[in-house]
Motif scaffolding. Structure first.
Motif, mmCIF file in Angstrom:
data_model
loop_
_atom_site.group_PDB
_atom_site.id
_atom_site.type_symbol
_atom_site.label_atom_id
_atom_site.label_comp_id
_atom_site.label_asym_id
_atom_site.label_seq_id
_atom_site.Cartn_x
_atom_site.Cartn_y
_atom_site.Cartn_z
ATOM 1 N N VAL A 9 -21.675 18.814 -34.032
ATOM 2 C CA VAL A 9 -23.002 18.658 -33.437
ATOM 3 C C VAL A 9 -23.423 17.189 -33.488
ATOM 4 C CG1 VAL A 9 -25.445 19.250 -33.659
ATOM 5 C CG2 VAL A 9 -23.709 21.016 -33.907
ATOM 6 N N ALA A 10 -23.205 16.551 -34.624
ATOM 7 C CA ALA A 10 -23.569 15.139 -34.767
ATOM 8 C C ALA A 10 -22.772 14.274 -33.796
ATOM 9 C CB ALA A 10 -23.334 14.676 -36.201
ATOM 10 N N MET A 11 -21.483 14.594 -33.622
ATOM 11 C CA MET A 11 -20.654 13.832 -32.694
ATOM 12 C C MET A 11 -21.160 14.011 -31.260
ATOM 13 S SD MET A 11 -16.655 14.160 -31.654
ATOM 14 C CE MET A 11 -16.987 15.732 -30.914
ATOM 15 N N ARG A 12 -21.478 15.255 -30.878
ATOM 16 C CA ARG A 12 -21.988 15.500 -29.526
ATOM 17 C C ARG A 12 -23.301 14.771 -29.299
ATOM 18 N NH1 ARG A 12 -22.121 21.696 -28.189
ATOM 19 N NH2 ARG A 12 -22.806 20.916 -26.158
ATOM 20 N N ARG A 13 -24.176 14.747 -30.304
ATOM 21 C CA ARG A 13 -25.449 14.031 -30.164
ATOM 22 C C ARG A 13 -25.214 12.546 -29.955
ATOM 23 N NH1 ARG A 13 -29.064 16.877 -34.898
ATOM 24 N NH2 ARG A 13 -29.527 18.751 -33.708
ATOM 25 N N ALA A 14 -24.294 11.980 -30.733
ATOM 26 C CA ALA A 14 -23.996 10.548 -30.610
ATOM 27 C C ALA A 14 -23.411 10.230 -29.245
ATOM 28 C CB ALA A 14 -23.042 10.122 -31.720
ATOM 29 N N VAL A 15 -22.522 11.073 -28.772
ATOM 30 C CA VAL A 15 -21.915 10.868 -27.448
ATOM 31 C C VAL A 15 -22.971 10.991 -26.363
ATOM 32 C CG1 VAL A 15 -20.329 11.898 -25.763
ATOM 33 C CG2 VAL A 15 -19.579 11.531 -28.111
ATOM 34 N N MET A 16 -23.811 12.016 -26.454
ATOM 35 C CA MET A 16 -24.849 12.219 -25.438
ATOM 36 C C MET A 16 -25.845 11.061 -25.407
ATOM 37 S SD MET A 16 -24.158 14.917 -23.780
ATOM 38 C CE MET A 16 -25.567 15.704 -23.053
ATOM 39 N N ALA A 17 -26.158 10.500 -26.567
ATOM 40 C CA ALA A 17 -27.091 9.373 -26.629
ATOM 41 C C ALA A 17 -26.553 8.193 -25.831
ATOM 42 C CB ALA A 17 -27.343 8.967 -28.074
ATOM 43 N N VAL A 18 -25.251 8.001 -25.857
ATOM 44 C CA VAL A 18 -24.633 6.904 -25.097
ATOM 45 C C VAL A 18 -24.573 7.262 -23.618
ATOM 46 C CG1 VAL A 18 -22.503 5.585 -24.752
ATOM 47 C CG2 VAL A 18 -23.310 6.069 -27.066
ATOM 48 N N LEU A 19 -24.117 8.468 -23.303
ATOM 49 C CA LEU A 19 -23.909 8.859 -21.909
ATOM 50 C C LEU A 19 -25.198 8.841 -21.100
ATOM 51 C CD1 LEU A 19 -21.404 11.827 -22.344
ATOM 52 C CD2 LEU A 19 -20.888 9.478 -21.680
ATOM 53 N N VAL A 20 -26.293 9.340 -21.651
ATOM 54 C CA VAL A 20 -27.534 9.404 -20.869
ATOM 55 C C VAL A 20 -28.155 8.028 -20.658
ATOM 56 C CG1 VAL A 20 -28.016 11.780 -21.510
ATOM 57 C CG2 VAL A 20 -29.049 9.936 -22.824
ATOM 58 N N GLU A 21 -27.832 7.063 -21.512
ATOM 59 C CA GLU A 21 -28.365 5.717 -21.353
ATOM 60 C C GLU A 21 -27.521 4.852 -20.416
ATOM 61 O OE1 GLU A 21 -31.239 4.402 -22.435
ATOM 62 O OE2 GLU A 21 -31.731 6.374 -23.245
ATOM 63 N N ALA A 22 -26.284 5.256 -20.176
ATOM 64 C CA ALA A 22 -25.374 4.471 -19.341
ATOM 65 C C ALA A 22 -25.775 4.571 -17.875
ATOM 66 C CB ALA A 22 -23.947 4.969 -19.520
ATOM 67 N N SER A 23 -25.349 3.590 -17.095
ATOM 68 C CA SER A 23 -25.615 3.652 -15.658
ATOM 69 C C SER A 23 -24.660 4.654 -15.019
ATOM 70 C CB SER A 23 -25.440 2.273 -15.018
ATOM 71 O OG SER A 23 -24.067 1.958 -14.890
ATOM 72 N N ALA A 24 -25.102 5.249 -13.940
ATOM 73 C CA ALA A 24 -24.292 6.262 -13.253
ATOM 74 C C ALA A 24 -22.998 5.661 -12.710
ATOM 75 C CB ALA A 24 -25.099 6.892 -12.130
ATOM 76 N N THR A 25 -23.045 4.437 -12.224
ATOM 77 C CA THR A 25 -21.834 3.819 -11.665
ATOM 78 C C THR A 25 -20.810 3.525 -12.750
ATOM 79 O OG1 THR A 25 -22.927 1.657 -11.736
ATOM 80 C CG2 THR A 25 -22.965 2.826 -9.640
ATOM 81 N N ASP A 26 -21.265 3.026 -13.907
ATOM 82 C CA ASP A 26 -20.339 2.779 -15.019
ATOM 83 C C ASP A 26 -19.714 4.081 -15.498
ATOM 84 O OD1 ASP A 26 -20.945 0.093 -14.941
ATOM 85 O OD2 ASP A 26 -22.256 0.125 -16.701
ATOM 86 N N LEU A 27 -20.525 5.115 -15.628
ATOM 87 C CA LEU A 27 -20.038 6.404 -16.096
ATOM 88 C C LEU A 27 -19.020 6.985 -15.115
ATOM 89 C CD1 LEU A 27 -20.177 8.719 -18.134
ATOM 90 C CD2 LEU A 27 -22.154 9.591 -16.887
ATOM 91 N N ALA A 28 -19.326 6.950 -13.830
ATOM 92 C CA ALA A 28 -18.418 7.496 -12.827
ATOM 93 C C ALA A 28 -17.092 6.747 -12.813
ATOM 94 C CB ALA A 28 -19.069 7.439 -11.447
ATOM 95 N N ALA A 29 -17.150 5.422 -12.939
ATOM 96 C CA ALA A 29 -15.921 4.629 -12.934
ATOM 97 C C ALA A 29 -15.037 4.971 -14.123
ATOM 98 C CB ALA A 29 -16.265 3.142 -12.938
ATOM 99 N N LEU A 30 -15.617 5.159 -15.280
ATOM 100 C CA LEU A 30 -14.830 5.452 -16.478
ATOM 101 C C LEU A 30 -14.297 6.885 -16.482
ATOM 102 C CD1 LEU A 30 -17.009 3.546 -19.071
ATOM 103 C CD2 LEU A 30 -14.729 2.914 -18.278
ATOM 104 N N VAL A 31 -15.091 7.836 -16.039
ATOM 105 C CA VAL A 31 -14.646 9.228 -16.009
ATOM 106 C C VAL A 31 -13.526 9.410 -14.979
ATOM 107 C CG1 VAL A 31 -15.348 11.606 -15.456
ATOM 108 C CG2 VAL A 31 -16.793 10.186 -16.897
ATOM 109 N N SER A 32 -13.564 8.632 -13.901
ATOM 110 C CA SER A 32 -12.519 8.748 -12.876
ATOM 111 C C SER A 32 -11.145 8.335 -13.402
ATOM 112 C CB SER A 32 -12.881 7.908 -11.649
ATOM 113 O OG SER A 32 -12.800 6.526 -11.951
ATOM 114 N N GLN A 33 -11.095 7.609 -14.506
ATOM 115 C CA GLN A 33 -9.832 7.168 -15.086
ATOM 116 C C GLN A 33 -9.257 8.182 -16.074
ATOM 117 O OE1 GLN A 33 -10.617 3.362 -16.816
ATOM 118 N NE2 GLN A 33 -11.235 2.454 -14.868
ATOM 119 N N VAL A 34 -9.983 9.273 -16.324
ATOM 120 C CA VAL A 34 -9.563 10.287 -17.290
ATOM 121 C C VAL A 34 -9.113 11.532 -16.527
ATOM 122 C CG1 VAL A 34 -10.363 11.764 -19.174
ATOM 123 C CG2 VAL A 34 -11.201 9.424 -18.996
#
Length: 151
Positions: A9-34
């Motif tokens: 739960v703590a790990m998911r919270r930490a990850v979500m805190a980063v993901l929701v603050e990131a820009s949509a373009t940065d997030l999309a670019a990084l997820v497309s590489q996975v």
């Protein structure tokens, strides 16, 4: 919360805190590489309103401050893990990607998501924060008191 560890739960919270603050373009670019496994949308991205409450004096009686726009989504991987997102703003694609990443961090792919998506976003957010602090520091005024020689 049976079956869910406190660390998970703590790990998911930490990850979500980063993901929701990131820009949509940065997030999309990084997820497309996975490599993204098969998944279904449980809840397609929806845009809505939530009521934001405040408190008088910080701890007094609650009052309705106003409404905020949010976007939410839910994704289920073929392996059964479910990811959710609910964030401020109107960005359906970002909500979908955040929900997908939330589901992926519950799988064996968590280290890959951390390394390939979350860590670069965390570094970018830290860089933006540092720049904001530097801009703020440039406007800093130091006040000092002179002691007058009166007896």
């Amino acid at each position: 919360m049976s079956g869910v560890s406190t660390n998970g739960v703590a790990m998911r919270r930490a990850v979500m805190a980063v993901l929701v603050e990131a820009s949509a373009t940065d997030l999309a670019a990084l997820v497309s590489q996975v490599a993204v496994p098969e998944h279904d949308m449980i809840r397609r991205p929806e845009i809505g309103l939530v009521m934001v409450q405040g408190r008088v004096g910080g701890d007094g009686q609650a009052f309705n401050l106003g409404e905020a726009t949010v976007t939410r989504a839910a994704v289920r991987l073929a392996s059964g893990e479910t990811g959710f997102s609910c964030m401020l703003g109107r960005d359906p694609e970002k909500a979908r990607l955040v929900a997908l990443c939330d589901a992926l961090v519950q799988t064996d792919a968590a280290p890959v998501i951390e390394r390939a998506v979350v860590a670069p976003l965390r570094a970018r957010l830290a860089e933006v924060q540092k720049l904001a602090e530097a801009r703020t520091a440039a406007t800093r005024v130091d006040f000092f008191t002179l002691v007058r020689g009166e007896d």
